[in-house]
Enzyme design. Structure first.
Site, PDB file in Angstrom:
ATOM      1  N   LYS A 133      18.670   1.079  19.143  1.00  9.73           N
ATOM      2  CA  LYS A 133      18.780  -0.338  18.587  1.00  9.73           C
ATOM      3  C   LYS A 133      17.146  -0.818  18.295  1.00  9.73           C
ATOM      4  CE  LYS A 133      21.908  -3.104  17.390  1.00  9.73           C
ATOM      5  NZ  LYS A 133      23.342  -2.954  17.011  1.00  9.73           N
ATOM      6  N   ASP A 173      21.446  -5.581  11.438  1.00 10.50           N
ATOM      7  CA  ASP A 173      22.210  -6.207  12.583  1.00 10.50           C
ATOM      8  C   ASP A 173      21.846  -7.794  12.205  1.00 10.50           C
ATOM      9  OD1 ASP A 173      23.884  -5.507  15.271  1.00 10.50           O
ATOM     10  OD2 ASP A 173      22.550  -7.431  15.758  1.00 10.50           O
TER      11      ASP A 173
HETATM   12  N1  GLU Z   1      24.246  -3.204  13.822  1.00  6.78           N
HETATM   13  C1  GLU Z   1      25.536  -2.496  13.640  1.00  6.78           C
HETATM   14  C2  GLU Z   1      26.172  -2.129  14.970  1.00  6.78           C
HETATM   15  O1  GLU Z   1      26.041  -3.008  15.744  1.00  6.78           O
HETATM   16  C3  GLU Z   1      25.455  -1.254  12.646  1.00  6.78           C
HETATM   17  C4  GLU Z   1      24.440  -0.141  12.998  1.00  6.78           C
HETATM   18  C5  GLU Z   1      24.416   1.038  12.084  1.00  6.78           C
HETATM   19  O2  GLU Z   1      24.739   0.987  10.974  1.00  6.78           O
HETATM   20  O3  GLU Z   1      23.242   1.835  12.201  1.00  6.78           O
HETATM   21  O4  GLU Z   1      26.907  -1.101  15.039  1.00  6.78           O
END
Ligand code: GLU
Length: 452
Positions: A133, A173
């Site tokens: 992340k 996100d």
């Molecule tokens: N931000 C999204 C999550 O919390 C998607 C992340 C992604 O597609 O890599 O899963």
């Protein structure tokens, strides 16, 4: 080493003392780990191979944390500085994968909780993706598109060194949608002189996947419907409270409408709307234009359609059959959870990441309602990112129907894994089911790799 004569609760408490000492002040990270440790500790204590390998201590330590300065110039010609991060949490089962969040609240604790959760979530999807992340405390609100572009370019100028289609694949996100992914991708392509699937959530014209924008919200409703079907019911006709009005909330409402449910609320940081008559497809189109194009406040909906506006409030006081928290972490506290339960809410499916705090989770568990934690319920987004990666790697795009069917299949599979590890005489404990199922795959891969 743990003293196996002690109770599981005492062992978890000791484990948490060590974790808090190593990660002082990181409350959101502590919270996410505590929830997982409570579920997986009994399983670990029953399995010597995990105990001996010190596996939970290793899993709660990110592989790597990158922090960097991001300088950019605003429209007035002033130089601004923000902090950028990428937390590469765990790549035991695939390249790091997870979104980027741009929001003033972003700090290391929040990104570590998100990266940790992502590792389990990605494991549940059955696709080969590790957890990561990143993001920044940059606030996109009130910034022009040119300012956002300059910020994204500067952010990518450093992040570029750490990512790659086989190393780490970021996505969106909160605060990072199609526009930002476009700017980030453009800068990566310029620096690398290479066109690869290094980000997901891309636009359709440059390697994006159909259904990716819809996937988190659709998946969250598919999961809710699976929980109901497991009890011999379905979601049609149910009154649903939804929080948030961004990407996840919009497509949650859309799928609820497809399945014949009645969504009655949405919200933003200013307050909530309560539309007793139900949000229709036409009203949802208004919200999408308001939020995605005009970047306005949800109060405009109440003014236009003459419904209630609950200023400064979240929607948890509204009577409903089901709740879909789709805004942000810790938006449902213990009292909110109790209010929902007292008002007859019988199901919660989390579209946002960790939207319910620990006392809130305890209320749902005690009331034995259907409660789907985010790592299971919102995994459809990253799962479809995984499908985007496959399409990029093979250079063969799939149709809308194909992707949607695969998404539905993945959500059913995640539900099945939760049932496998979480079912007991009193029903399915989805928290335990998701945590143990997500844990086993990552832990086994880590054991196979030796002490690295
Ligand atoms: N931000 C999204 C999550 O919390 C998607 C992340 C992604 O597609 O890599 O899963």
């Amino acid at each position: 080493m743990w003293d196996l004569d002690e109770s599981t609760g005492a062992i978890v408490d000791k484990f948490m003392i060590g974790l808090k000492r190593r990660n002082p002040g990181e409350n959101e990270f502590h919270q996410a780990v505590y929830e997982v440790a409570g579920s997986v500790m009994p399983y670990i204590l029953d399995h010597k191979q995990y105990r001996d390998a010190y596996i939970l201590e290793r899993m709660t330590e990110p592989d790597r944390v990158i922090s960097f300065r991001v300088c950019w110039e605003d429209d007035k010609g002033h130089i601004r500085a923000n902090r950028g991060y990428r937390v590469q949490f765990n790549n035991a089962i695939g390249p790091y994968k997870g979104g980027l969040r741009f929001h003033p609240s972003v700090n290391l604790s929040i990104l570590k909780f998100l990266g940790f959760e992502q590792t389990f979530k990605n494991s549940l999807t059955t696709l080969p993706m590790g957890g990561g992340k990143g993001g920044s405390d940059f606030n996109p609100k009130g910034k022009s598109s040119r300012e956002v572009m300059r910020f994204c370019q500067s952010f990518m100028a450093t992040l570029y060194n750490h990512i790659g289609a086989k190393r780490d694949v970021p996505a969106g996100d909160i605060g990072v949608g199609g526009r930002e992914i476009g700017y980030l991708f453009g800068q990566y392509k310029r620096l690398a002189n290479e066109f690869t699937g290094v980000l997901t959530g891309k636009g359709l014209s440059y390697g994006g996947s159909l259904i990716r924008p819809e996937a988190t919200g659709y998946g969250c409703v598919y999961f809710a419907n699976e929980m109901m079907k497991h009890k011999g019911e379905d979601i049609s006709g149910k009154v649903c409270v939804v929080s948030g009005s961004g990407n996840v909330a919009q497509f949650t409402v859309e799928k609820l409408l497809h399945l014949g449910a009645k969504p009655v609320s949405m919200s933003d940081s200013g307050g909530s709307i309560y539309d007793e008559n139900g949000i229709t497809e036409e009203k949802l189109a208004f919200i999408k234009d308001l939020k995605n194009n005009r970047r306005g406040r949800i109060k405009e909906y109440a003014d236009k359609y003459g419904c209630q506006y609950l200023e400064g409030q979240r929607p948890w006081g509204i009577k409903c059959d089901a709740a879909f928290p789709c805004a942000t972490q810790n938006e449902i506290c213990g009292d909110d959870a109790q209010t929902l339960v007292n008002n007859g809410c019988r199901m919660v499916s989390e579209g946002a990441n960790m939207p319910t705090d620990m006392p809130g989770v305890n209320v749902f568990m005690k009331a034995q309602i259907l409660y789907a934690p985010s790592k299971a319920a919102n995994a459809g987004g990253v799962a479809t990112s995984g499908l985007e990666m496959t399409q990029n790697a093979t250079a063969l795009p799939w149709t809308r129907e194909e992707v949607d069917q695969k998404l539905l299949g993945i959500m059913k599979n995640i539900h099945g894994q939760c049932v496998k590890y979480g079912e007991s005489g009193s029903g399915v404990d989805y928290v335990k089911g998701a945590n143990v199922a997500g844990f086993v795959k990552v832990a086994d891969a880590m054991l196979a790799h030796g002490a690295v």
